[in-house]
Design a protein around this motif. Structure first.
Motif, PDB file in Angstrom:
ATOM      1  N   ILE A 173     -14.121  -0.051 -20.039  1.00 52.99           N
ATOM      2  CA  ILE A 173     -15.274   0.088 -19.138  1.00 52.99           C
ATOM      3  C   ILE A 173     -14.931   1.076 -18.028  1.00 52.99           C
ATOM      4  N   ASN A 174     -15.682   2.157 -17.962  1.00 50.40           N
ATOM      5  CA  ASN A 174     -15.456   3.155 -16.909  1.00 50.40           C
ATOM      6  C   ASN A 174     -16.731   3.501 -16.150  1.00 50.40           C
ATOM      7  N   HIS A 175     -17.834   2.766 -16.453  1.00 53.19           N
ATOM      8  CA  HIS A 175     -19.090   3.058 -15.774  1.00 53.19           C
ATOM      9  C   HIS A 175     -19.961   1.808 -15.772  1.00 53.19           C
ATOM     10  N   THR A 176     -20.504   1.468 -14.613  1.00 55.78           N
ATOM     11  CA  THR A 176     -21.501   0.394 -14.514  1.00 55.78           C
ATOM     12  C   THR A 176     -22.815   1.091 -14.162  1.00 55.78           C
ATOM     13  N   TYR A 177     -23.265   1.033 -12.927  1.00 52.73           N
ATOM     14  CA  TYR A 177     -24.337   1.921 -12.481  1.00 52.73           C
ATOM     15  C   TYR A 177     -23.730   3.159 -11.831  1.00 52.73           C
ATOM     16  N   ALA A 178     -22.395   3.131 -11.691  1.00 50.27           N
ATOM     17  CA  ALA A 178     -21.630   4.244 -11.118  1.00 50.27           C
ATOM     18  C   ALA A 178     -20.249   4.234 -11.775  1.00 50.27           C
ATOM     19  N   PRO A 179     -19.487   5.318 -11.631  1.00 45.07           N
ATOM     20  CA  PRO A 179     -18.140   5.335 -12.211  1.00 45.07           C
ATOM     21  C   PRO A 179     -17.246   4.258 -11.592  1.00 45.07           C
ATOM     22  N   VAL A 180     -16.439   3.628 -12.430  1.00 47.49           N
ATOM     23  CA  VAL A 180     -15.476   2.621 -11.981  1.00 47.49           C
ATOM     24  C   VAL A 180     -14.133   2.932 -12.631  1.00 47.49           C
ATOM     25  N   PRO A 181     -13.028   2.529 -12.017  1.00 45.64           N
ATOM     26  CA  PRO A 181     -11.725   2.827 -12.612  1.00 45.64           C
ATOM     27  C   PRO A 181     -11.511   2.094 -13.939  1.00 45.64           C
ATOM     28  N   ARG A 182     -10.948   2.803 -14.893  1.00 39.36           N
ATOM     29  CA  ARG A 182     -10.641   2.172 -16.179  1.00 39.36           C
ATOM     30  C   ARG A 182      -9.538   1.126 -16.033  1.00 39.36           C
ATOM     31  N   LYS A 183      -8.553   1.436 -15.211  1.00 40.22           N
ATOM     32  CA  LYS A 183      -7.400   0.557 -15.028  1.00 40.22           C
ATOM     33  C   LYS A 183      -7.154   0.331 -13.534  1.00 40.22           C
ATOM     34  N   ILE A 184      -6.648  -0.831 -13.209  1.00 38.00           N
ATOM     35  CA  ILE A 184      -6.292  -1.123 -11.825  1.00 38.00           C
ATOM     36  C   ILE A 184      -4.867  -1.668 -11.782  1.00 38.00           C
ATOM     37  N   LYS A 185      -4.134  -1.283 -10.722  1.00 35.06           N
ATOM     38  CA  LYS A 185      -2.766  -1.759 -10.552  1.00 35.06           C
ATOM     39  C   LYS A 185      -2.753  -2.963  -9.615  1.00 35.06           C
ATOM     40  N   VAL A 186      -3.196  -4.075 -10.129  1.00 31.85           N
ATOM     41  CA  VAL A 186      -3.225  -5.328  -9.381  1.00 31.85           C
ATOM     42  C   VAL A 186      -2.679  -6.423 -10.292  1.00 31.85           C
ATOM     43  N   SER A 187      -1.778  -7.221  -9.764  1.00 29.21           N
ATOM     44  CA  SER A 187      -1.253  -8.339 -10.551  1.00 29.21           C
ATOM     45  C   SER A 187      -2.382  -9.307 -10.885  1.00 29.21           C
ATOM     46  N   LYS A 188      -2.437  -9.772 -12.107  1.00 25.62           N
ATOM     47  CA  LYS A 188      -3.494 -10.714 -12.493  1.00 25.62           C
ATOM     48  C   LYS A 188      -3.438 -11.981 -11.651  1.00 25.62           C
ATOM     49  N   ASP A 189      -2.254 -12.319 -11.157  1.00 26.82           N
ATOM     50  CA  ASP A 189      -2.117 -13.518 -10.317  1.00 26.82           C
ATOM     51  C   ASP A 189      -2.713 -13.319  -8.933  1.00 26.82           C
ATOM     52  N   GLU A 190      -3.002 -12.076  -8.564  1.00 22.03           N
ATOM     53  CA  GLU A 190      -3.540 -11.773  -7.238  1.00 22.03           C
ATOM     54  C   GLU A 190      -5.047 -11.526  -7.263  1.00 22.03           C
ATOM     55  N   ILE A 191      -5.699 -11.811  -8.390  1.00 25.25           N
ATOM     56  CA  ILE A 191      -7.137 -11.558  -8.490  1.00 25.25           C
ATOM     57  C   ILE A 191      -7.918 -12.853  -8.316  1.00 25.25           C
ATOM     58  N   LEU A 192      -8.816 -12.846  -7.347  1.00 24.75           N
ATOM     59  CA  LEU A 192      -9.716 -13.957  -7.086  1.00 24.75           C
ATOM     60  C   LEU A 192     -11.145 -13.474  -7.277  1.00 24.75           C
ATOM     61  N   VAL A 193     -12.039 -14.388  -7.633  1.00 21.42           N
ATOM     62  CA  VAL A 193     -13.423 -14.006  -7.905  1.00 21.42           C
ATOM     63  C   VAL A 193     -14.370 -14.825  -7.041  1.00 21.42           C
ATOM     64  N   TYR A 194     -15.185 -14.139  -6.296  1.00 25.78           N
ATOM     65  CA  TYR A 194     -16.182 -14.767  -5.420  1.00 25.78           C
ATOM     66  C   TYR A 194     -17.207 -15.506  -6.283  1.00 25.78           C
ATOM     67  N   HIS A 195     -17.552 -16.711  -5.880  1.00 31.16           N
ATOM     68  CA  HIS A 195     -18.439 -17.535  -6.698  1.00 31.16           C
ATOM     69  C   HIS A 195     -19.907 -17.157  -6.464  1.00 31.16           C
ATOM     70  N   PRO A 196     -20.663 -16.882  -7.523  1.00 31.20           N
ATOM     71  CA  PRO A 196     -22.103 -16.600  -7.366  1.00 31.20           C
ATOM     72  C   PRO A 196     -22.858 -17.727  -6.658  1.00 31.20           C
ATOM     73  N   GLU A 197     -22.430 -18.966  -6.871  1.00 31.93           N
ATOM     74  CA  GLU A 197     -23.063 -20.095  -6.167  1.00 31.93           C
ATOM     75  C   GLU A 197     -22.872 -19.955  -4.652  1.00 31.93           C
ATOM     76  N   PHE A 198     -21.702 -19.474  -4.252  1.00 26.52           N
ATOM     77  CA  PHE A 198     -21.410 -19.307  -2.832  1.00 26.52           C
ATOM     78  C   PHE A 198     -22.247 -18.174  -2.250  1.00 26.52           C
TER      79      PHE A 198
END
Length: 335
Positions: free
Chosen positions: A221-246
């Motif tokens: 994935i390199n494009h949504t409605y705009a260009p986005v990075p194909r790869k990111i240098k972030v540890s998977k353990d450091e990724i959190l996701v904001y809750h849509p309910e919140f």
């Protein structure tokens, strides 16, 4: 007869003396115990009261019955982060969330969440309260009022330092600080992060959840409605996701449905209210001349980040003002 009378008088005198000594001892003991009680009951009662408080700060954000306005809006039971334990999104929240950014062929959201948690842990230990703790948060906005503010050291002194979107720190350390613990982004605003910085993804569509998986694995994935990075240098353990309910909770409870959805700034502030005991805001609002711009921009009159069209900036500013007036947060206005 006289001897008997004298004997009875002596017995009566002894009994009366014993009674007097007993009463005197009781009164002395009672007085001393009362003094001890009054001396130690105050600190003890204050200690017991402190044990009922949710934190060890002078004031605690989540403490109720301080402001009716706040109590009507703040709901500690709504989880800020999407985890394996709360991965089900209600129908009402999904209906609202799925219309924030349109998608042509959206994958089933539950399937996308399941696939995402095969790649990232999906844990959350931020919400544990501790009456002995005073966790402090610095929420650092991107306003130009940070220029020449000299807030850097104060910002870095907080337990958590929250930043958002493209916010740079290099060359601006004296004013904005150097530390970051949580950086809020959406795919289109991603920037490279340092090690040990948690990336908090704010998803606006199912593809954003898919992008996390792609950016850590195949890079398709390199494009949504705009260009986005194909790869990111972030540890998977450091990724959190904001809750849509919140997100919907903020839109309903705090914004009262003003605008299309909350700004990243307000999402960060309410997030901080739920995970910290004391919250300080830096880099929010216009500068001293009324200009709305980013602190790294050279054109203060551009008004760049106020012209979004999807956020009600005035209503959000009113929320910040109310939180300040009831001392739930403190705002540092810079220059």
């Amino acid at each position: 007869m006289v001897a008997l009378r004298n004997r009875n008088l002596k017995l009566f005198t002894v009994a009366l003396a014993f009674f007097a000594i007993t009463i005197t001892s009781f009164l002395l003991s009672y007085t001393q115990n009362s003094m001890l009680y009054f001396r130690f009951s105050g600190p003890f009662m204050r200690f017991m009261a402190s044990m009922r408080r949710p934190c060890n700060c002078e004031t605690c954000i989540s403490e109720a019955e301080i402001s009716l306005w706040f109590d009507e809006r703040f709901n500690y039971t709504i989880p800020p982060l999407l985890t394996k334990e709360n991965s089900v999104i209600s129908e009402s929240a999904y209906k609202w969330w799925s219309h924030l950014q349109s998608e042509r062929k959206a994958m089933d959201v539950n399937k996308a969440i399941e696939e995402m948690f095969k790649v990232i842990p999906g844990d959350n230990n931020l919400l544990v309260q501790n009456p002995y703790r005073c966790r402090t948060c610095a929420v650092v906005g991107n306003s130009g009022n940070l220029k020449d503010s000299q807030y850097g050291r104060d910002i870095d002194g907080h337990d958590f330092v929250l930043r958002m979107n493209h916010a740079p720190t290099a060359k601006f350390e004296k004013d904005v600080g150097n530390r970051t613990t949580h950086h809020f982004i959406y795919p289109e605003s991603f920037r490279d992060l340092r090690e040990n910085v948690s990336m908090v993804l704010i998803p606006f569509k199912v593809m954003d959840l898919q992008w996390v998986v792609s950016a850590l694995t195949t890079g398709t994935i390199n494009h949504t409605y705009a260009p986005v990075p194909r790869k990111i240098k972030v540890s998977k353990d450091e990724i959190l996701v904001y809750h849509p309910e919140f997100m919907k909770y903020i839109y309903d409870n705090w914004l009262h449905r003003h605008g299309r959805y909350p700004s990243t700034g307000l999402l960060s502030v309410i997030f901080a209210l739920h995970i910290c005991d004391k919250v300080d805001l830096y880099g929010f609002g216009a500068d001293s001349k009324g200009n709305w711009h980013h602190y790294w921009e050279n054109n203060p009159s551009s008004g760049a980040f106020r012209q979004t069209g999807v956020h009600d900036g005035d209503f959000e500013a009113e929320i910040i003002g109310n939180l300040t007036s009831i001392k739930k947060i403190e705002v540092y206005k810079g220059r």
